[in-house]
Design an enzyme around this catalytic site. Structure first.
Site, PDB file in Angstrom:
ATOM      1  N   CYS A  72       0.793  -1.232   0.000  1.00  0.00           N
ATOM      2  CA  CYS A  72       0.000   0.000   0.000  1.00  0.00           C
ATOM      3  C   CYS A  72       0.826   1.283   0.000  1.00  0.00           C
ATOM      4  O   CYS A  72       0.262   2.374   0.059  1.00  0.00           O
ATOM      5  CB  CYS A  72      -0.961  -0.010   1.187  1.00  0.00           C
ATOM      6  SG  CYS A  72      -2.040  -1.466   1.186  1.00  0.00           S
ATOM      7  N   HIS A 120      -9.882   1.919   0.152  1.00  0.00           N
ATOM      8  CA  HIS A 120      -8.422   1.763   0.166  1.00  0.00           C
ATOM      9  C   HIS A 120      -7.985   1.214  -1.185  1.00  0.00           C
ATOM     10  O   HIS A 120      -8.191   0.042  -1.497  1.00  0.00           O
ATOM     11  CB  HIS A 120      -8.012   0.819   1.285  1.00  0.00           C
ATOM     12  CG  HIS A 120      -6.536   0.771   1.525  1.00  0.00           C
ATOM     13  ND1 HIS A 120      -5.620   1.408   0.709  1.00  0.00           N
ATOM     14  CD2 HIS A 120      -5.795   0.169   2.493  1.00  0.00           C
ATOM     15  CE1 HIS A 120      -4.413   1.203   1.156  1.00  0.00           C
ATOM     16  NE2 HIS A 120      -4.483   0.451   2.242  1.00  0.00           N
ATOM     17  N   HIS A 141      -3.385   7.963   6.424  1.00  0.00           N
ATOM     18  CA  HIS A 141      -3.570   6.663   5.779  1.00  0.00           C
ATOM     19  C   HIS A 141      -4.932   6.111   6.175  1.00  0.00           C
ATOM     20  O   HIS A 141      -5.662   5.594   5.333  1.00  0.00           O
ATOM     21  CB  HIS A 141      -2.437   5.719   6.189  1.00  0.00           C
ATOM     22  CG  HIS A 141      -2.435   4.425   5.454  1.00  0.00           C
ATOM     23  ND1 HIS A 141      -2.341   4.351   4.082  1.00  0.00           N
ATOM     24  CD2 HIS A 141      -2.515   3.135   5.892  1.00  0.00           C
ATOM     25  CE1 HIS A 141      -2.356   3.074   3.700  1.00  0.00           C
ATOM     26  NE2 HIS A 141      -2.465   2.325   4.785  1.00  0.00           N
ATOM     27  N   GLU A 189      -1.199   5.024  13.719  1.00  0.00           N
ATOM     28  CA  GLU A 189      -1.062   6.298  13.018  1.00  0.00           C
ATOM     29  C   GLU A 189      -1.460   7.465  13.914  1.00  0.00           C
ATOM     30  O   GLU A 189      -0.794   8.504  13.919  1.00  0.00           O
ATOM     31  CB  GLU A 189      -1.895   6.314  11.739  1.00  0.00           C
ATOM     32  CG  GLU A 189      -1.706   7.589  10.943  1.00  0.00           C
ATOM     33  CD  GLU A 189      -2.365   7.579   9.578  1.00  0.00           C
ATOM     34  OE1 GLU A 189      -2.008   8.431   8.748  1.00  0.00           O
ATOM     35  OE2 GLU A 189      -3.237   6.719   9.355  1.00  0.00           O
ATOM     36  N   PHE A 225       2.013  -3.333   4.621  1.00  0.00           N
ATOM     37  CA  PHE A 225       2.450  -4.578   5.240  1.00  0.00           C
ATOM     38  C   PHE A 225       3.975  -4.594   5.361  1.00  0.00           C
ATOM     39  O   PHE A 225       4.693  -4.009   4.537  1.00  0.00           O
ATOM     40  CB  PHE A 225       2.010  -5.776   4.398  1.00  0.00           C
ATOM     41  CG  PHE A 225       0.544  -6.100   4.511  1.00  0.00           C
ATOM     42  CD1 PHE A 225      -0.256  -5.542   5.498  1.00  0.00           C
ATOM     43  CD2 PHE A 225      -0.039  -6.991   3.625  1.00  0.00           C
ATOM     44  CE1 PHE A 225      -1.602  -5.853   5.608  1.00  0.00           C
ATOM     45  CE2 PHE A 225      -1.394  -7.315   3.715  1.00  0.00           C
ATOM     46  CZ  PHE A 225      -2.169  -6.747   4.705  1.00  0.00           C
ATOM     47  N   LYS A 277     -10.357   7.430   2.849  1.00  0.00           N
ATOM     48  CA  LYS A 277     -10.755   6.036   2.663  1.00  0.00           C
ATOM     49  C   LYS A 277     -12.268   5.841   2.758  1.00  0.00           C
ATOM     50  O   LYS A 277     -12.828   4.932   2.150  1.00  0.00           O
ATOM     51  CB  LYS A 277     -10.050   5.140   3.690  1.00  0.00           C
ATOM     52  CG  LYS A 277      -8.521   5.180   3.651  1.00  0.00           C
ATOM     53  CD  LYS A 277      -7.959   4.586   2.397  1.00  0.00           C
ATOM     54  CE  LYS A 277      -6.464   4.284   2.494  1.00  0.00           C
ATOM     55  NZ  LYS A 277      -5.591   5.437   2.751  1.00  0.00           N
TER      56      LYS A 277
END
Length: 367
Positions: free
Chosen positions: A135, A296, A262, A273, A352, A291
């Protein structure tokens, strides 16, 4: 070091084309839809391109739109950097599920650089490279573009973030138990998870200033490698990427007016975050996540959300966070779109494996 300017952009999301997507973002609209026929015995809310236009056609439209908005006649003197999480996986799936066989699958159309190859075949770029860091893919492409233009290696770089939704992705996130059956609610109490979506974001970066340029002033990366899927709960990696971006831009935390978070809506990501933002900025800086509007978009998220920051600076308008009435943190969410004098905006992308990227954009007051 050369300055790096963003001179043309284009978006395709579940909300539609560039104009439709930006309208949805700043007006607080969402185009995410719940489906009960994708994952057995589950409802999943996802973001799909509207209509039946093929992914390839939308990709060409977006790249063509940027070319038409630019001063370029063609892309022959332009480096192409593509960030994608799944590459050509969706086209492979379509063949496999239609034919129940792998016989006619072209592996060259499956691999991560299939998107770059397809675009290069049509537009004949000077050279191409592909990034696949989940991502943060297109956010990493933006950082590399800044560095290459900064040292004078290239004058023009086209950054493309593109991911088409596919069953492998949906089932993968479903197996992790982090897909929401409703529109995601980042940072909110009782949040259920994320909404997988498809999207395309295209940005033309150049070493020349134009009348409507926004500058890419800073970029920072880190890799905390805490866990294959979960972020470091101490937020050390996220905070490090943000601080590196501030250092790269020669800015302090107090200079940032807006953060596009994010903000995926998962328990682990949002908590980490929020901790990073509060540690570095406190509760004063304005924050929102896109989002809930567009989902996403995985490897495309960095590019798309960079464009949202660019537009926020151009409009001098804060994009709102929808569903922000029950947040569990003390972040300063933008409840509704509002005009505000802004100089700098920051965008976070986390992935990830503890891959973290932050980029900072600034208004150009002089050439």
């Amino acid at each position: 070091m050369n300055k790096v300017y963003i001179n043309a952009t284009s978006i395709r999301t579940a909300c539609g084309n560039t104009e439709q997507t930006l309208y949805s973002i700043f007006e607080g609209k969402s185009s995410l839809i719940a489906f009960d026929n994708i994952v057995p015995q589950k409802i999943v809310c996802i973001g799909k391109f509207p209509g039946n236009t093929a992914f390839e056609s939308l990709l060409y439209e977006s790249v063509e739109e940027v070319l038409n908005l630019s001063t370029l006649d063609n892309y022959s003197n332009t480096l192409l950097l593509v960030g994608s999480s799944v590459g050509g996986m969706a086209s492979t799936e379509k063949i496999f599920f239609h034919e129940d066989s792998t016989n006619n699958i072209d592996t060259q159309k499956h691999i991560i650089n299939s998107i770059a190859s397809m675009l290069d075949e049509r537009y004949s770029f000077l050279s191409t490279r592909s990034f696949s860091t989940a991502c943060t893919s297109s956010a990493n492409a933006l950082k590399v573009a800044k560095e290459l233009i900064g040292v004078g290696a290239y004058e023009n770089i086209l950054v493309v973030g593109a991911d088409e939704i596919c069953l492998t992705t949906i089932f993968g996130f479903s197996s992790l138990g982090i897909l929401s059956d409703e529109i995601c609610t980042p940072f909110q109490n009782g949040r259920k998870g994320m909404n997988v979506a498809e999207g395309i974001g295209v940005l033309l970066l150049q070493n020349i200033h134009q009348g409507n340029s926004i500058e890419l002033v800073g970029a920072g990366v880190s890799s905390d490698a805490h866990h294959i899927a979960n972020p470091d709960p101490t937020a050390f990696g996220a905070a490090t990427a943000i601080q590196k971006a501030l250092n790269d831009a020669f800015l302090s935390a107090q200079d940032i007016d807006y953060i596009n978070a994010h903000g995926t809506g998962t328990q682990a990501n949002d908590a980490a975050e929020a901790k990073a933002i509060l540690t570095l900025f406190g509760d004063k800086v304005h924050v929102s996540s896109s989002k809930s509007n567009i989902g996403h978009t995985l490897g495309a998220a960095g590019a798309i959300e960079a464009i949202i920051c660019v537009e926020a600076l151009k409009k001098q308008t804060l994009p709102p966070q929808i569903y922000c009435d029950n947040n569990e943190s003390s972040l300063n969410f933008v409840a509704k779109a509002q005009k505000m004098k802004m100089r700098y905006a920051l965008s976070n992308s986390f992935a990830f494996g503890g891959n973290n990227v932050s980029v900072i954009f600034g208004v150009c007051y002089e050439n």
